[in-house]
Design a protein around this motif. Structure first.
Motif, PDB file in Angstrom:
ATOM      1  N   ALA A  50       0.890  -1.329   0.004  1.00 26.03           N
ATOM      2  CA  ALA A  50      -0.081   0.012   0.040  1.00 26.03           C
ATOM      3  C   ALA A  50       1.011   1.123  -0.082  1.00 26.03           C
ATOM      4  O   ALA A  50       0.429   2.190  -0.366  1.00 26.03           O
ATOM      5  CB  ALA A  50      -1.010   0.064   1.286  1.00 26.03           C
ATOM      6  N   HIS A  51       1.915   1.199   0.594  1.00 24.48           N
ATOM      7  CA  HIS A  51       2.818   2.311   0.810  1.00 24.48           C
ATOM      8  C   HIS A  51       3.949   2.275  -0.524  1.00 24.48           C
ATOM      9  O   HIS A  51       5.068   3.304  -0.412  1.00 24.48           O
ATOM     10  CB  HIS A  51       3.410   2.384   1.997  1.00 24.48           C
ATOM     11  N   GLY A  52       3.940   1.446  -1.293  1.00 25.26           N
ATOM     12  CA  GLY A  52       4.944   1.413  -2.412  1.00 25.26           C
ATOM     13  C   GLY A  52       6.422   0.742  -1.855  1.00 25.26           C
ATOM     14  O   GLY A  52       7.454   1.200  -2.759  1.00 25.26           O
ATOM     15  N   ALA A  53       6.370   0.208  -1.069  1.00 25.68           N
ATOM     16  CA  ALA A  53       7.669  -0.325  -0.483  1.00 25.68           C
ATOM     17  C   ALA A  53       8.056  -1.700  -1.044  1.00 25.68           C
ATOM     18  O   ALA A  53       9.078  -2.194  -0.604  1.00 25.68           O
ATOM     19  CB  ALA A  53       7.931  -0.149   0.962  1.00 25.68           C
ATOM     20  N   VAL A  54       7.273  -2.195  -1.808  1.00 26.69           N
ATOM     21  CA  VAL A  54       7.716  -3.653  -2.440  1.00 26.69           C
ATOM     22  C   VAL A  54       8.791  -3.392  -3.508  1.00 26.69           C
ATOM     23  O   VAL A  54       8.699  -2.663  -4.141  1.00 26.69           O
ATOM     24  CB  VAL A  54       6.459  -4.317  -2.815  1.00 26.69           C
ATOM     25  N   GLU A  55       9.663  -4.332  -3.057  1.00 30.77           N
ATOM     26  CA  GLU A  55      10.753  -4.076  -4.153  1.00 30.77           C
ATOM     27  C   GLU A  55      10.543  -4.755  -5.383  1.00 30.77           C
ATOM     28  O   GLU A  55       9.739  -5.565  -5.641  1.00 30.77           O
ATOM     29  CB  GLU A  55      11.996  -4.997  -3.661  1.00 30.77           C
ATOM     30  N   ALA A  56      11.108  -3.876  -6.493  1.00 28.04           N
ATOM     31  CA  ALA A  56      10.659  -4.315  -7.908  1.00 28.04           C
ATOM     32  C   ALA A  56      11.515  -5.754  -8.340  1.00 28.04           C
ATOM     33  O   ALA A  56      12.503  -5.930  -7.827  1.00 28.04           O
ATOM     34  CB  ALA A  56      11.116  -3.247  -8.766  1.00 28.04           C
ATOM     35  N   ALA A  57      10.736  -6.373  -8.914  1.00 28.06           N
ATOM     36  CA  ALA A  57      11.556  -7.736  -9.406  1.00 28.06           C
ATOM     37  C   ALA A  57      12.814  -7.237 -10.080  1.00 28.06           C
ATOM     38  O   ALA A  57      12.751  -6.185 -10.912  1.00 28.06           O
ATOM     39  CB  ALA A  57      10.434  -8.318 -10.568  1.00 28.06           C
ATOM     40  N   PRO A  58      13.698  -8.011  -9.864  1.00 25.16           N
ATOM     41  CA  PRO A  58      15.116  -7.671 -10.283  1.00 25.16           C
ATOM     42  C   PRO A  58      15.253  -7.548 -11.782  1.00 25.16           C
ATOM     43  O   PRO A  58      16.309  -7.024 -12.389  1.00 25.16           O
ATOM     44  CB  PRO A  58      16.043  -8.569  -9.660  1.00 25.16           C
ATOM     45  N   ASP A  59      14.407  -8.272 -12.528  1.00 24.89           N
ATOM     46  CA  ASP A  59      14.567  -8.397 -14.056  1.00 24.89           C
ATOM     47  C   ASP A  59      13.725  -7.264 -14.765  1.00 24.89           C
ATOM     48  O   ASP A  59      13.583  -7.161 -15.894  1.00 24.89           O
ATOM     49  CB  ASP A  59      14.068  -9.769 -14.580  1.00 24.89           C
ATOM     50  N   GLY A  60      13.017  -6.497 -13.816  1.00 23.71           N
ATOM     51  CA  GLY A  60      12.062  -5.444 -14.589  1.00 23.71           C
ATOM     52  C   GLY A  60      10.984  -5.838 -15.090  1.00 23.71           C
ATOM     53  O   GLY A  60      10.417  -5.026 -16.004  1.00 23.71           O
ATOM     54  N   ARG A  61      10.625  -7.061 -14.856  1.00 24.87           N
ATOM     55  CA  ARG A  61       9.346  -7.449 -15.351  1.00 24.87           C
ATOM     56  C   ARG A  61       7.967  -6.667 -14.970  1.00 24.87           C
ATOM     57  O   ARG A  61       8.014  -6.192 -14.136  1.00 24.87           O
ATOM     58  CB  ARG A  61       8.953  -8.952 -14.943  1.00 24.87           C
ATOM     59  N   ALA A  62       6.938  -6.482 -15.954  1.00 23.77           N
ATOM     60  CA  ALA A  62       5.760  -5.993 -16.099  1.00 23.77           C
ATOM     61  C   ALA A  62       4.806  -6.893 -16.272  1.00 23.77           C
ATOM     62  O   ALA A  62       4.853  -7.730 -17.190  1.00 23.77           O
ATOM     63  CB  ALA A  62       5.771  -4.568 -16.637  1.00 23.77           C
ATOM     64  N   VAL A  63       3.506  -6.610 -15.794  1.00 29.09           N
ATOM     65  CA  VAL A  63       2.439  -7.492 -16.052  1.00 29.09           C
ATOM     66  C   VAL A  63       1.288  -6.171 -16.695  1.00 29.09           C
ATOM     67  O   VAL A  63       1.265  -5.409 -15.741  1.00 29.09           O
ATOM     68  CB  VAL A  63       1.638  -8.231 -15.028  1.00 29.09           C
ATOM     69  N   VAL A  64       0.685  -6.353 -17.674  1.00 30.42           N
ATOM     70  CA  VAL A  64      -0.373  -5.306 -18.279  1.00 30.42           C
ATOM     71  C   VAL A  64      -1.591  -6.210 -18.584  1.00 30.42           C
ATOM     72  O   VAL A  64      -1.439  -7.454 -18.994  1.00 30.42           O
ATOM     73  CB  VAL A  64      -0.005  -4.712 -19.611  1.00 30.42           C
ATOM     74  N   ALA A  65      -2.652  -5.904 -17.573  1.00 26.13           N
ATOM     75  CA  ALA A  65      -3.994  -6.713 -17.716  1.00 26.13           C
ATOM     76  C   ALA A  65      -4.799  -5.753 -18.716  1.00 26.13           C
ATOM     77  O   ALA A  65      -5.058  -4.610 -18.383  1.00 26.13           O
ATOM     78  CB  ALA A  65      -4.741  -6.736 -16.357  1.00 26.13           C
ATOM     79  N   VAL A  66      -5.192  -6.369 -19.804  1.00 21.89           N
ATOM     80  CA  VAL A  66      -6.020  -5.663 -20.704  1.00 21.89           C
ATOM     81  C   VAL A  66      -7.681  -6.173 -20.270  1.00 21.89           C
ATOM     82  O   VAL A  66      -7.739  -7.459 -20.172  1.00 21.89           O
ATOM     83  CB  VAL A  66      -5.857  -6.350 -21.964  1.00 21.89           C
ATOM     84  N   PHE A  67      -8.431  -5.117 -20.120  1.00 15.60           N
ATOM     85  CA  PHE A  67      -9.702  -5.196 -19.898  1.00 15.60           C
ATOM     86  C   PHE A  67      -9.971  -5.536 -18.549  1.00 15.60           C
ATOM     87  O   PHE A  67      -9.590  -6.220 -17.455  1.00 15.60           O
ATOM     88  CB  PHE A  67     -10.500  -6.285 -20.760  1.00 15.60           C
ATOM     89  N   ASP A  68     -10.729  -4.306 -17.814  1.00 16.34           N
ATOM     90  CA  ASP A  68     -11.157  -4.460 -16.154  1.00 16.34           C
ATOM     91  C   ASP A  68     -11.948  -5.492 -15.942  1.00 16.34           C
ATOM     92  O   ASP A  68     -13.116  -5.785 -16.828  1.00 16.34           O
ATOM     93  CB  ASP A  68     -11.725  -3.064 -15.888  1.00 16.34           C
ATOM     94  N   SER A  69     -11.647  -6.398 -15.233  1.00 12.29           N
ATOM     95  CA  SER A  69     -12.639  -7.437 -14.635  1.00 12.29           C
ATOM     96  C   SER A  69     -11.956  -8.013 -13.125  1.00 12.29           C
ATOM     97  O   SER A  69     -11.180  -7.623 -12.954  1.00 12.29           O
ATOM     98  CB  SER A  69     -12.274  -8.647 -15.526  1.00 12.29           C
ATOM     99  N   PRO A  70     -12.705  -8.868 -12.668  1.00 11.72           N
ATOM    100  CA  PRO A  70     -12.614  -9.170 -11.276  1.00 11.72           C
ATOM    101  C   PRO A  70     -11.059 -10.034 -11.452  1.00 11.72           C
ATOM    102  O   PRO A  70     -10.413  -9.836 -10.465  1.00 11.72           O
ATOM    103  CB  PRO A  70     -13.417 -10.214 -10.942  1.00 11.72           C
ATOM    104  N   VAL A  71     -10.873 -10.602 -12.518  1.00 13.77           N
ATOM    105  CA  VAL A  71      -9.551 -11.498 -12.699  1.00 13.77           C
ATOM    106  C   VAL A  71      -8.479 -10.559 -12.899  1.00 13.77           C
ATOM    107  O   VAL A  71      -7.414 -10.646 -12.246  1.00 13.77           O
ATOM    108  CB  VAL A  71      -9.687 -12.519 -13.992  1.00 13.77           C
ATOM    109  N   ALA A  72      -8.582  -9.438 -13.425  1.00 13.45           N
ATOM    110  CA  ALA A  72      -7.434  -8.479 -13.680  1.00 13.45           C
ATOM    111  C   ALA A  72      -7.115  -8.023 -12.322  1.00 13.45           C
ATOM    112  O   ALA A  72      -6.105  -7.535 -12.073  1.00 13.45           O
ATOM    113  CB  ALA A  72      -7.878  -7.385 -14.869  1.00 13.45           C
TER     114      ALA A  72
END
Length: 156
Positions: A10-32
Protein backbone atom coordinates in the motif's frame (compact mmCIF):
# COMPACT_ATOMS: atom_id res chain seq x y z
CA UNK A 1 3.54 -11.16 8.21
CA UNK A 2 0.67 -10.63 5.77
CA UNK A 3 -0.26 -7.32 7.38
CA UNK A 4 3.28 -5.95 6.96
CA UNK A 5 3.38 -7.09 3.33
CA UNK A 6 0.00 -5.52 2.65
CA UNK A 7 1.15 -2.28 4.28
CA UNK A 8 4.39 -2.34 2.29
CA UNK A 9 2.43 -2.77 -0.92
CA UNK A 10 0.00 0.00 0.00
CA UNK A 11 2.90 2.35 0.70
CA UNK A 12 4.87 1.40 -2.41
CA UNK A 13 7.66 -0.28 -0.45
CA UNK A 14 7.61 -3.60 -2.30
CA UNK A 15 10.88 -4.20 -4.11
CA UNK A 16 10.68 -4.30 -7.87
CA UNK A 17 11.45 -7.61 -9.55
CA UNK A 18 15.19 -7.63 -10.32
CA UNK A 19 14.54 -8.41 -13.97
CA UNK A 20 12.24 -5.38 -14.45
CA UNK A 21 9.24 -7.49 -15.42
CA UNK A 22 5.83 -5.95 -15.91
CA UNK A 23 2.29 -7.30 -16.21
CA UNK A 24 -0.35 -5.46 -18.21
CA UNK A 25 -3.91 -6.68 -17.72
CA UNK A 26 -6.12 -5.79 -20.67
CA UNK A 27 -9.81 -5.18 -19.86
CA UNK A 28 -11.00 -4.46 -16.35
CA UNK A 29 -12.45 -7.56 -14.72
CA UNK A 30 -12.41 -9.33 -11.37
CA UNK A 31 -9.57 -11.52 -12.67
CA UNK A 32 -7.59 -8.44 -13.72
CA UNK A 33 -8.01 -6.93 -10.25
CA UNK A 34 -6.62 -10.04 -8.56
CA UNK A 35 -3.89 -10.49 -11.19
CA UNK A 36 -2.56 -6.96 -10.78
CA UNK A 37 -2.65 -7.15 -6.99
CA UNK A 38 -0.75 -10.45 -6.90
CA UNK A 39 1.73 -9.28 -9.53
CA UNK A 40 2.45 -6.09 -7.59
CA UNK A 41 3.13 -8.06 -4.41
CA UNK A 42 5.70 -10.06 -6.38
CA UNK A 43 7.43 -6.89 -7.55
CA UNK A 44 6.09 -6.69 -11.09
CA UNK A 45 5.35 -3.27 -12.52
CA UNK A 46 1.61 -3.40 -13.21
CA UNK A 47 -0.87 -1.56 -15.41
CA UNK A 48 -4.48 -1.93 -16.42
CA UNK A 49 -5.32 -1.26 -20.07
CA UNK A 50 -8.99 -0.45 -20.58
CA UNK A 51 -10.35 -0.59 -23.23
CA UNK A 52 -7.12 -1.12 -25.16
CA UNK A 53 -3.38 -0.66 -25.01
CA UNK A 54 -3.15 3.03 -25.89
CA UNK A 55 -1.30 4.96 -23.22
CA UNK A 56 0.23 1.85 -21.61
CA UNK A 57 3.99 1.39 -21.70
CA UNK A 58 5.03 -2.03 -23.02
CA UNK A 59 8.63 -3.15 -23.34
CA UNK A 60 10.48 -6.44 -23.81
CA UNK A 61 9.99 -7.26 -20.11
CA UNK A 62 6.19 -6.96 -20.29
CA UNK A 63 3.72 -9.83 -20.14
CA UNK A 64 0.31 -8.87 -21.59
CA UNK A 65 -2.69 -10.77 -20.22
CA UNK A 66 -6.05 -10.21 -21.92
CA UNK A 67 -8.61 -10.81 -19.17
CA UNK A 68 -11.83 -11.11 -21.19
CA UNK A 69 -12.24 -13.14 -24.38
CA UNK A 70 -15.78 -11.90 -25.09
CA UNK A 71 -15.06 -8.19 -25.58
CA UNK A 72 -15.59 -6.72 -29.07
CA UNK A 73 -12.15 -5.06 -28.77
CA UNK A 74 -10.45 -8.45 -28.32
CA UNK A 75 -8.91 -8.60 -31.80
CA UNK A 76 -7.62 -5.03 -31.77
CA UNK A 77 -6.14 -5.40 -28.28
CA UNK A 78 -4.33 -8.59 -29.24
CA UNK A 79 -3.18 -7.15 -32.56
CA UNK A 80 -1.67 -4.17 -30.73
CA UNK A 81 -0.05 -6.42 -28.11
CA UNK A 82 1.49 -8.59 -30.83
CA UNK A 83 2.82 -5.48 -32.61
CA UNK A 84 4.44 -4.27 -29.38
CA UNK A 85 7.76 -5.48 -27.97
CA UNK A 86 5.88 -7.51 -25.29
CA UNK A 87 7.74 -10.59 -24.11
CA UNK A 88 4.60 -12.69 -23.76
CA UNK A 89 0.95 -12.31 -24.87
CA UNK A 90 -1.93 -14.44 -23.63
CA UNK A 91 -5.71 -14.41 -23.53
CA UNK A 92 -7.87 -16.09 -20.93
CA UNK A 93 -10.24 -18.76 -22.08
CA UNK A 94 -11.17 -22.35 -21.51
CA UNK A 95 -9.48 -24.98 -23.66
CA UNK A 96 -12.93 -26.59 -23.97
CA UNK A 97 -14.29 -23.67 -26.02
CA UNK A 98 -13.49 -22.21 -29.41
CA UNK A 99 -10.76 -19.57 -29.29
CA UNK A 100 -12.55 -16.40 -30.52
CA UNK A 101 -9.28 -14.49 -30.76
CA UNK A 102 -8.16 -16.50 -33.79
CA UNK A 103 -11.08 -15.38 -35.98
CA UNK A 104 -10.83 -11.83 -34.64
CA UNK A 105 -7.13 -11.61 -35.51
CA UNK A 106 -7.60 -13.18 -38.95
CA UNK A 107 -10.36 -10.65 -39.68
CA UNK A 108 -7.85 -7.89 -38.89
CA UNK A 109 -5.28 -9.41 -41.27
CA UNK A 110 -2.84 -10.58 -38.59
CA UNK A 111 -0.36 -13.15 -39.90
CA UNK A 112 -0.81 -16.77 -38.82
CA UNK A 113 2.69 -16.80 -37.27
CA UNK A 114 1.70 -13.88 -35.04
CA UNK A 115 -1.63 -15.48 -34.14
CA UNK A 116 0.30 -18.58 -33.04
CA UNK A 117 2.25 -16.42 -30.55
CA UNK A 118 -0.91 -15.85 -28.48
CA UNK A 119 -0.99 -18.19 -25.50
CA UNK A 120 -4.36 -19.76 -24.71
CA UNK A 121 -5.19 -21.26 -22.31
CA UNK A 122 -2.94 -19.43 -19.87
CA UNK A 123 -1.83 -20.24 -16.37
CA UNK A 124 -1.08 -23.46 -14.60
CA UNK A 125 -3.60 -26.25 -14.86
CA UNK A 126 -4.85 -26.21 -11.25
CA UNK A 127 -8.57 -26.38 -12.00
CA UNK A 128 -9.14 -22.66 -11.39
CA UNK A 129 -12.74 -21.51 -11.13
CA UNK A 130 -12.87 -18.25 -9.19
CA UNK A 131 -11.33 -14.95 -10.37
CA UNK A 132 -8.67 -15.17 -7.63
CA UNK A 133 -7.78 -18.76 -8.57
CA UNK A 134 -7.55 -17.84 -12.26
CA UNK A 135 -5.28 -14.91 -11.43
CA UNK A 136 -3.11 -17.08 -9.20
CA UNK A 137 -2.78 -19.78 -11.87
CA UNK A 138 -1.99 -17.17 -14.53
CA UNK A 139 0.67 -15.44 -12.48
CA UNK A 140 2.19 -18.77 -11.40
CA UNK A 141 2.49 -19.66 -15.08
CA UNK A 142 4.16 -16.34 -15.86
CA UNK A 143 6.63 -16.82 -13.00
CA UNK A 144 7.40 -20.35 -14.23
CA UNK A 145 7.91 -19.04 -17.76
CA UNK A 146 10.09 -16.19 -16.48
CA UNK A 147 12.21 -18.75 -14.60
CA UNK A 148 12.44 -21.04 -17.65
CA UNK A 149 10.37 -23.79 -16.04
CA UNK A 150 7.53 -25.76 -17.66
CA UNK A 151 5.19 -24.97 -14.76
CA UNK A 152 2.51 -27.46 -15.69
CA UNK A 153 1.03 -25.68 -18.70
CA UNK A 154 -0.19 -29.02 -20.08
CA UNK A 155 -3.95 -29.27 -20.42
CA UNK A 156 -4.11 -32.77 -21.91
Amino acid sequence: MFDSQACALAHGAVEAAPDGRAVVAVFDSPVATHLLHLAATLGYRVALAEPGLSGVSIDANTDVVVCDHDRPELGAALRDALASPARWVGVMGSPRHTAPHVAALRELGVAEADIARVHRPIGLNIGSRTPAEIALATLAGLVADRNDRPGGFSFS
